[in-house]
Design an enzyme around this catalytic site. Structure first.
Site, PDB file in Angstrom:
ATOM      1  N   GLU A   1       8.746   1.611  -2.615  1.00  0.00           N
ATOM      2  CA  GLU A   1       7.920   0.387  -2.720  1.00  0.00           C
ATOM      3  C   GLU A   1       8.723  -0.740  -3.342  1.00  0.00           C
ATOM      4  O   GLU A   1       8.731  -1.872  -2.855  1.00  0.00           O
ATOM      5  CB  GLU A   1       6.690   0.635  -3.610  1.00  0.00           C
ATOM      6  CG  GLU A   1       5.618   1.475  -2.983  1.00  0.00           C
ATOM      7  CD  GLU A   1       4.387   1.591  -3.886  1.00  0.00           C
ATOM      8  OE1 GLU A   1       3.959   0.597  -4.468  1.00  0.00           O
ATOM      9  OE2 GLU A   1       3.852   2.705  -4.000  1.00  0.00           O
TER      10      GLU A   1
ATOM     11  N   HIS B   1       0.871  -1.176   0.000  1.00  0.00           N
ATOM     12  CA  HIS B   1       0.000   0.000   0.000  1.00  0.00           C
ATOM     13  C   HIS B   1       0.911   1.230   0.000  1.00  0.00           C
ATOM     14  O   HIS B   1       1.864   1.290   0.780  1.00  0.00           O
ATOM     15  CB  HIS B   1      -0.872  -0.040   1.268  1.00  0.00           C
ATOM     16  CG  HIS B   1      -1.874   1.058   1.329  1.00  0.00           C
ATOM     17  ND1 HIS B   1      -3.060   1.020   0.651  1.00  0.00           N
ATOM     18  CD2 HIS B   1      -1.854   2.249   1.994  1.00  0.00           C
ATOM     19  CE1 HIS B   1      -3.743   2.129   0.876  1.00  0.00           C
ATOM     20  NE2 HIS B   1      -3.038   2.886   1.702  1.00  0.00           N
TER      21      HIS B   1
HETATM   22  C1  GRF Z   1       1.335   0.714  -6.133  1.00  0.00           C
HETATM   23  O1  GRF Z   1       1.438   2.055  -5.796  1.00  0.00           O
HETATM   24  C2  GRF Z   1       0.927  -0.116  -4.943  1.00  0.00           C
HETATM   25  O2  GRF Z   1       1.385   0.389  -3.739  1.00  0.00           O
HETATM   26  C3  GRF Z   1      -0.585  -0.062  -4.993  1.00  0.00           C
HETATM   27  O3  GRF Z   1      -0.891  -0.087  -6.364  1.00  0.00           O
HETATM   28  C4  GRF Z   1       0.200   0.456  -7.115  1.00  0.00           C
HETATM   29  C5  GRF Z   1       0.547  -0.567  -8.140  1.00  0.00           C
HETATM   30  O4  GRF Z   1       1.554  -0.110  -9.021  1.00  0.00           O
HETATM   31  N1  GRF Z   1      -1.190  -1.122  -4.222  1.00  0.00           N
HETATM   32  P1  GRF Z   1       2.292  -1.135  -9.957  1.00  0.00           P
HETATM   33  O5  GRF Z   1       1.220  -1.817 -10.813  1.00  0.00           O
HETATM   34  O6  GRF Z   1       3.031  -2.116  -9.119  1.00  0.00           O
HETATM   35  O7  GRF Z   1       3.208  -0.305 -10.811  1.00  0.00           O
END
Ligand code: GRF
Length: 199
Positions: free
Chosen positions: A173, A103
């Site tokens: 992330e 998240h």
């Molecule tokens: C990310 O920001 C994640 O935190 C959220 O959805 C987005 C997905 O991005 N749950 P990606 O498809 O991994 O580029």
């Protein structure tokens, strides 16, 4: 460990997981609710089996369709990487503490229904908080409320647009998702209530 990755979009987090070459992570399936999601292409390009289910097939009434598919494919762990549907209660029970999600904000703030994509970063900016950052957590029956595995902060700057903030969080992330998955697969951990301790 046989892993199914669920996603609805571009799959940059999934790409980061693939790049990380996590020991014992066997990405066996990529599942989406959108047949044209880039994450499915990424799966195919990497020789991974892919499957698009209709959005309705993720609903509580049809939950056995997805669950049976996971079991038939011997899936042991589920990774939610930008998946925009709720996981049904039966799948959550069957895969208790075996589903992880990323998240893009510091839970337990800025989570729950309606908190996805740019809405999260808009809410963060509006709140005036000086820090944001991603959270990786186990998935339980309540949206964004499962035990937290890893978090990391980034600053929120006065000049930030939602895109600026999203970009800064996304970079982190990609790093912590791989670290968290490695901990879950290869580490030992204890869960007490909502708290997780890695030994
Ligand atoms: C990310 O920001 C994640 O935190 C959220 O959805 C987005 C997905 O991005 N749950 P990606 O498809 O991994 O580029």
């Amino acid at each position: 460990m046989k892993i199914a990755v669920f996603g609805s979009g571009r799959g940059s987090n999934f790409e980061a997981l693939l790049r990380a070459k996590i020991p014992n992570a066997d990405f066996s399936l990529v599942i989406s609710n959108k047949k044209d999601a880039r994450i499915l292409e990424l799966g195919s390009e990497n020789g991974i089996k892919t499957k698009a289910f209709k959005s309705s097939e993720f609903s509580e009434e049809n939950e056995n369709i997805v669950l049976d598919f996971l079991l038939e494919n011997g899936i042991e762990l589920i990774v939610l990487a930008g998946f925009l549907r709720k996981i049904s209660a039966t799948i959550i029970q069957k895969y208790s503490n075996k589903i992880i999600n990323i998240h893009p904000a510091l839970l337990p703030s800025f989570g729950g229904i309606g908190m996805y994509g740019k809405y999260i970063h808009e809410a963060v900016l509006k709140s005036g908080t000086q820090f944001s950052g991603p959270t990786v957590h186990f998935v339980n029956e309540n949206y964004d409320e499962g035990p937290i595995i890893l978090q990391e902060t980034v600053p929120v700057l006065f000049e930030d647009s939602t895109d600026d903030l999203a970009k800064r969080v996304l970079e982190v992330e990609h790093r912590i998702f791989a670290k968290a998955l490695d901990l879950v697969i290869n580490g030992k951990f204890e869960i007490k209530g909502k708290r997780v301790k890695f030994c």
